[in-house]
Scaffold this active site. Sequence first.
Site, PDB file in Angstrom:
ATOM      1  N   LYS A 184       1.261  -1.130   0.296  1.00 46.64           N
ATOM      2  CA  LYS A 184      -0.195   0.236   0.347  1.00 46.64           C
ATOM      3  C   LYS A 184       0.669   1.262  -0.141  1.00 46.64           C
ATOM      4  O   LYS A 184       1.941   1.328   0.809  1.00 46.64           O
ATOM      5  CB  LYS A 184      -0.598   0.205   1.062  1.00 46.64           C
ATOM      6  CG  LYS A 184      -2.143   1.269   2.285  1.00 46.64           C
ATOM      7  CD  LYS A 184      -2.688   1.807   0.454  1.00 46.64           C
ATOM      8  CE  LYS A 184      -3.673   2.965   0.778  1.00 46.64           C
ATOM      9  NZ  LYS A 184      -4.486   3.461  -0.116  1.00 46.64           N
ATOM     10  N   CYS A 213      -2.501   9.986  -5.602  1.00 52.55           N
ATOM     11  CA  CYS A 213      -3.707   9.653  -5.059  1.00 52.55           C
ATOM     12  C   CYS A 213      -4.793  11.287  -5.352  1.00 52.55           C
ATOM     13  O   CYS A 213      -4.599  12.320  -5.604  1.00 52.55           O
ATOM     14  CB  CYS A 213      -3.020   9.803  -4.557  1.00 52.55           C
ATOM     15  SG  CYS A 213      -4.568   9.238  -2.874  1.00 52.55           S
TER      16      CYS A 213
HETATM   17  O1  RRO Z   1      -6.045   5.515  -0.505  1.00 48.99           O
HETATM   18  C1  RRO Z   1      -6.702   6.107  -1.811  1.00 48.99           C
HETATM   19  O2  RRO Z   1      -7.628   6.783  -1.350  1.00 48.99           O
HETATM   20  C2  RRO Z   1      -6.145   5.798  -3.227  1.00 48.99           C
HETATM   21  C3  RRO Z   1      -4.550   5.863  -2.795  1.00 48.99           C
HETATM   22 BR1  RRO Z   1      -3.349   6.400  -2.168  1.00 48.99          BR
HETATM   23  C4  RRO Z   1      -4.180   6.135  -4.824  1.00 48.99           C
HETATM   24  O3  RRO Z   1      -3.307   6.390  -5.178  1.00 48.99           O
HETATM   25  N1  RRO Z   1      -5.731   5.446  -5.925  1.00 48.99           N
HETATM   26  C5  RRO Z   1      -6.537   5.601  -5.132  1.00 48.99           C
HETATM   27  O4  RRO Z   1      -7.857   5.432  -6.206  1.00 48.99           O
HETATM   28  N2  RRO Z   1      -6.579   5.205  -3.740  1.00 48.99           N
END
Ligand code: RRO
Length: 312
Positions: free
Chosen positions: A46, A131
């Site tokens: 993650k 993100c």
């Molecule tokens: O954690 C998120 O909300 C998230 C991330 Br960091 C990302 O890079 N892409 C996404 O769809 N969700």
Amino acid sequence: MAIDLSVSWLGVNMENPLYNASGVMCRSREELDAVAASAAGALITKSCTLSAREGNPEPRYATAPFGSINSMGLPNAGYEYYLDYAKIYDHASGKPLFVSISGMTLEENLTMLKAFRDAELPCLVELNLSCPNLPGKAQIGYDFAASSHVLSEVVKVYDKPFGVKLPPYFDPVHFAEMASVLNSFPSLKYVTCINSVGNGLVIDIDQESVVIKPKAGLGGLGGDYVLPTALANVREFSRLLDDKHVIGCGGIKSGREAFMHILAGATAIQVGTCLYEEGVDCFARILNELAAIMEAKGYSKLADFRGKLRTM
Ligand code: RRO
């Protein structure tokens, strides 16, 4: 016919090109272990930040008619957790470990990169420039000057090969502009295309409601919704980047989409929504389906068709 799905790139050998998209099955050690124990050819963590984060309020992921919507808000255990995982990970297992980094500031990114650099581990960094779910924070990848600045600071402290996770682009001028930024960084060896298509809105007509809580229902789309956009990004960056690999991500749920991404130029491929919905058994299924398609077409290895998409 023997079908060889192996990939050699960045000095690593993978038995096959398929792994999880960052964000799915990779927040805890147990989830990462499950991907490592599956048929996947690699694994990625993650995206992490300097300190642990709870993320956005729930519900923050929903299955949608043609894929998924999420606004997780970067929930993660903090970079030291993933650094510790990288220290105990069996790097001789033949499955490379990628670490996704997504600092809240440039300084955070530099601090985390220095820590991974100093640990001298054989893991590969994917710097997340995309993100879409942090309220009030723009995606760096949509600001070409900011992306260039971040990368120039990154290469000052991080001298190992690394990659970036890009948002989807929708205009040939933007593909060219971002490719030109990326081409000026020789140690940037790969790009992952694409992150979710940001700030979509899924509506439940029975409830007359949004389906996730954060950002009044706006969230990143994945799954079938994004496949053509993902393929366009893989294809265009494969053509425009000098001596860099493109990792395909977006809409892969069977051997067919895996084949499409590789035909468009992907070196390796990641699964997000389908992995979330089906679990780690999807890897073996997709790989079997990909091998069956290759067999039917008379291809024995990925290089037989990688990047060979025909145009009219
Ligand atoms: O954690 C998120 O909300 C998230 C991330 Br960091 C990302 O890079 N892409 C996404 O769809 N969700």
